[in-house]
Design a protein around this motif. Structure first.
Motif, PDB file in Angstrom:
ATOM      1  N   HIS A 156       0.804  -1.225   0.000  1.00 41.39           N
ATOM      2  CA  HIS A 156       0.000   0.000   0.000  1.00 41.39           C
ATOM      3  C   HIS A 156       0.835   1.272   0.000  1.00 41.39           C
ATOM      4  CE1 HIS A 156      -2.799  -3.068   1.758  1.00 41.39           C
ATOM      5  NE2 HIS A 156      -3.626  -2.503   0.899  1.00 41.39           N
ATOM      6  N   ALA A 157       2.149   1.139  -0.005  1.00 41.62           N
ATOM      7  CA  ALA A 157       3.036   2.310  -0.081  1.00 41.62           C
ATOM      8  C   ALA A 157       3.800   2.334  -1.390  1.00 41.62           C
ATOM      9  CB  ALA A 157       4.007   2.321   1.091  1.00 41.62           C
ATOM     10  N   GLY A 158       3.417   1.488  -2.351  1.00 43.80           N
ATOM     11  CA  GLY A 158       4.152   1.401  -3.614  1.00 43.80           C
ATOM     12  C   GLY A 158       3.700   2.422  -4.626  1.00 43.80           C
ATOM     13  N   LEU A 159       3.462   1.972  -5.853  1.00 42.68           N
ATOM     14  CA  LEU A 159       3.037   2.882  -6.902  1.00 42.68           C
ATOM     15  C   LEU A 159       1.896   2.258  -7.696  1.00 42.68           C
ATOM     16  CD1 LEU A 159       4.131   1.828  -9.940  1.00 42.68           C
ATOM     17  CD2 LEU A 159       6.330   2.468  -8.935  1.00 42.68           C
ATOM     18  N   VAL A 160       1.228   3.099  -8.470  1.00 40.02           N
ATOM     19  CA  VAL A 160       0.108   2.676  -9.308  1.00 40.02           C
ATOM     20  C   VAL A 160       0.257   3.336 -10.676  1.00 40.02           C
ATOM     21  CG1 VAL A 160      -2.392   2.823  -9.660  1.00 40.02           C
ATOM     22  CG2 VAL A 160      -1.495   2.339  -7.385  1.00 40.02           C
ATOM     23  N   TYR A 197      -5.412   9.245   4.859  1.00 36.16           N
ATOM     24  CA  TYR A 197      -4.896   8.620   6.081  1.00 36.16           C
ATOM     25  C   TYR A 197      -3.426   8.235   5.900  1.00 36.16           C
ATOM     26  CZ  TYR A 197      -4.725   5.540  10.186  1.00 36.16           C
ATOM     27  OH  TYR A 197      -4.412   4.955  11.390  1.00 36.16           O
ATOM     28  N   MET A 198      -3.065   7.824   4.663  1.00 41.42           N
ATOM     29  CA  MET A 198      -1.680   7.440   4.392  1.00 41.42           C
ATOM     30  C   MET A 198      -0.900   8.500   3.613  1.00 41.42           C
ATOM     31  SD  MET A 198      -1.806   3.326   3.588  1.00 41.42           S
ATOM     32  CE  MET A 198      -0.027   3.272   3.371  1.00 41.42           C
ATOM     33  N   ILE A 199      -1.538   9.613   3.309  1.00 42.77           N
ATOM     34  CA  ILE A 199      -0.871  10.685   2.558  1.00 42.77           C
ATOM     35  C   ILE A 199      -0.485  11.843   3.475  1.00 42.77           C
ATOM     36  CG2 ILE A 199      -1.077  12.307   0.627  1.00 42.77           C
ATOM     37  CD1 ILE A 199      -3.209  10.392  -0.550  1.00 42.77           C
ATOM     38  N   THR A 200      -1.428  12.265   4.308  1.00 46.76           N
ATOM     39  CA  THR A 200      -1.168  13.377   5.241  1.00 46.76           C
ATOM     40  C   THR A 200      -1.600  13.042   6.669  1.00 46.76           C
ATOM     41  OG1 THR A 200      -3.320  14.348   4.701  1.00 46.76           O
ATOM     42  CG2 THR A 200      -1.411  15.143   3.447  1.00 46.76           C
ATOM     43  N   VAL A 203      -7.744   3.870   6.613  1.00 43.68           N
ATOM     44  CA  VAL A 203      -7.921   4.276   5.219  1.00 43.68           C
ATOM     45  C   VAL A 203      -9.384   4.215   4.819  1.00 43.68           C
ATOM     46  CG1 VAL A 203      -7.402   3.605   2.831  1.00 43.68           C
ATOM     47  CG2 VAL A 203      -5.570   3.624   4.536  1.00 43.68           C
ATOM     48  N   ALA A 204     -10.090   3.166   5.257  1.00 40.81           N
ATOM     49  CA  ALA A 204     -11.510   3.020   4.917  1.00 40.81           C
ATOM     50  C   ALA A 204     -12.349   4.122   5.542  1.00 40.81           C
ATOM     51  CB  ALA A 204     -12.010   1.657   5.374  1.00 40.81           C
TER      52      ALA A 204
END
Length: 568
Positions: free
Chosen positions: A67-71, A211-214, A204-205
């Motif tokens: 969940h910390a990778g890339l898309v 939640y995982m960005i800021t 996150v939900a």
């Protein structure tokens, strides 16, 4: 083994195409495929299914993605006919040198120790949801939370990958606590519950991707980074947002191919490889012949020589038209054709130690039993991680996307149940497939292969894969578009690596009798990988029948892929 969870364990091996579909899904995991099909059943669109699939994938395959990778995201919007590309690789923080906490020699990329990077996974899913999502964010997170809470049954593939990467993933105590909660890797059939992940995914939900960005997870990420000596700030977490990019488009005979444009290098690579093959007359060659493999090896080699021209076009000039120029491809093909050997070079190959020898001398050590090639070098140096998924909904919206552990956070570290491996990008290396420029907001070059094939303006095929995607994508397209194999046969057919400086090729060990000898006559050295080499990828492919409009979903036999879909 937990009997309920064991039904989701699908190991590598032959797969059956799923045909006659009105909506189609294919991914690297039975769990992910089920989640995405259920999203479509509940009225979600292809983008919704892709988002939910990525979230679940990182929960059940933390050895391949996180969940910390890339898309990356290639999306055909049915109502407009527009194809959208999202580049959500993370960014290197401005004003700081590369941070490499894991020492050289650790893990599968020993020669290229990874650097820490700001995550791009959640920012990418957020951008996709804001633009194309139709279902509530929390609903799309539901299955990921469930699977993080209950865990998943470990497959033979997962266990093997865990053992392979142990020195890297378990270097820090946090990695050992995550991957080896009882002091060892869970065995095949055991249920692995990723420690701490469910708590993060619940956040996150409930609070959204921020939640995982800021939010709380991001603050923990910055805190841990600072403790380790990487002096990032909260501002660094948002300074390189996802970017909507114009994909690369080019003609190939009766088709139009649409692939990821710069700074992603795959589209240029495909264009050059297929252009050279066209002018070498690939359609007149026999699939699996020495002529085919020789031409392919040369074409892939030429494509690899052009990495340096694919950069972030907000930083460098990118010669798109020149790289797509058919006359240029014809010139490259002409040089290859003219340089073809004039005599039989079998004796040269034998004497140089790479061919079969009938005697009992030293040269016989260089060939396998019965003159078969020895095992080649698709080993620790070859990429393996990442997860590809494809989905078409009932309205014809078509998604081909990747989520991956490549380009994720702090190498070897785990924060809030999210493991990370960092980025293997180099910094200013012309011929590296992964390269980054250390200026604010710059996007790194990578080799992700989301691709759509159009005919008469509508998609007829999509494809993408982890692993050696840069060189395997042109091969699958050649099998499908030039040799006219059916979609599953195109995915199943043997793949190879580009020809090397030493005029050698490495091919999956399914060569027809006489092909090795014919390649030796052409002066080409041959070695092999296992017959179905997971480093050669796991293609997610969907094809549309032009007459019926129905879809076929393909799962690759090289990994644990599962295809499914909906019928009216």
């Amino acid at each position: 083994m937990n009997t309920e969870l064991s039904r989701y364990v699908v190991n590598p091996g032959p797969k059956v195409p799923v045909t006659g579909l009105d909506a189609a899904v294919t991914t690297d995991s039975a769990i992910v495929t089920e989640t995405m099909v259920n999203v479509l059943k509940r009225g979600g669109n292809a983008a919704d299914a892709g988002i939910a699939g990525c979230l679940v994938q990182a929960a059940v395959e933390p050895f391949m993605t996180n969940h910390a990778g890339l898309v990356t995201f290639l999306y055909y919007e049915a109502k407009t006919g527009i194809i959208h590309q999202l580049d959500s690789l993370g960014g290197f923080p401005s004003g700081l040198p590369p941070f490499k906490p894991v020492p050289p020699g650790m893990g599968p990329y020993a020669a290229l120790p990874p650097s820490a990077i700001i995550p791009g996974f959640m920012p990418g899913l957020k951008a996709i949801h804001e633009r194309f999502g139709s279902r509530p964010w929390g609903e799309l997170c539901r299955d990921a939370v469930t699977w993080a809470e209950q865990g998943h049954a470990v497959s033979t593939f997962e266990y093997g990958v865990n053992i392979f990467g142990e020195k890297f993933t378990c270097y820090f105590p946090e990695g050992r606590d995550f991957y080896q909660p009882k002091g060892y890797f869970p065995n095949v059939g055991d249920v692995f519950v990723p420690p701490g992940m469910a708590t993060t995914l619940k956040g996150v939900a409930e609070h959204g991707p921020d939640y995982m960005i800021t939010g709380p997870w991001a603050r923990e990420f910055v805190k841990k980074a600072n403790q380790m000596g990487w002096k990032i700030t909260a501002d660094h977490m948002t300074e390189t947002p996802p970017r909507w990019v114009q994909p690369l488009r080019f003609a190939h005979h009766e088709y139009e191919i649409v692939s990821l444009g710069p700074p992603q290098a795959q589209g240029v690579y495909i264009a050059i490889a297929l252009g050279v093959l066209k002018h070498l007359g690939i359609r007149q060659m026999k699939p699996g012949s020495a002529d085919h493999f020789c031409a392919m090896g040369h074409a892939l080699r030429q494509a690899s020589r052009h990495w340096e021209y694919v950069q972030d076009d907000q930083v460098y000039g990118v010669p798109r038209e020149e790289l797509l120029d058919d006359a240029y491809h014809a010139h490259l093909a002409k040089m290859i054709r003219i340089s073809r050997p004039k005599i039989d070079l079998t004796e040269h190959i034998r004497l140089s130690g790479d061919g079969p020898s009938s005697g009992g001398d030293l040269l016989s050590l260089f060939a396998g039993a019965g003159g078969r090639p020895r095992l080649g070098k698709s080993d620790n140096a070859q990429p393996s991680g990442s997860c590809e998924l494809a989905v078409v909904d009932a309205e014809g919206n078509w998604v081909q996307m990747m989520n991956t552990l490549q380009g994720s956070g702090i190498p070897g570290m785990v924060i809030g149940g999210v493991p990370m491996v960092g980025s293997h990008a180099t910094f200013g290396a012309l011929t590296s497939p992964m390269d980054a420029t250390l200026v604010k907001g710059a996007k790194a070059r990578c080799i992700i292969g989301n691709t759509l094939v159009l005919k008469n303006g509508r998609p007829v095929l999509s494809a993408g894969s982890p692993g050696n995607v840069h060189c395997t994508m042109p091969q699958v397209l050649t099998y499908a578009l030039d040799f006219k194999l059916d979609p599953y046969a195109s995915v199943d057919a043997p793949r190879m690596l580009p020809m090397t400086e030493g005029r050698s090729v490495v091919i999956e060990d399914r060569l027809a009798p006489g092909v090795v000898e014919d390649l030796h006559r052409l002066g080409v050295r041959v070695s092999v990988t296992p017959s179905y080499d997971y480093h050669m990828g796991s293609f997610s492919v969907i094809a549309r029948d032009e007459k019926t409009g129905k879809y076929t979903a393909i799962a690759d036999p090289r990994r644990c892929a599962v295809a499914d879909g909906l019928k009216a």
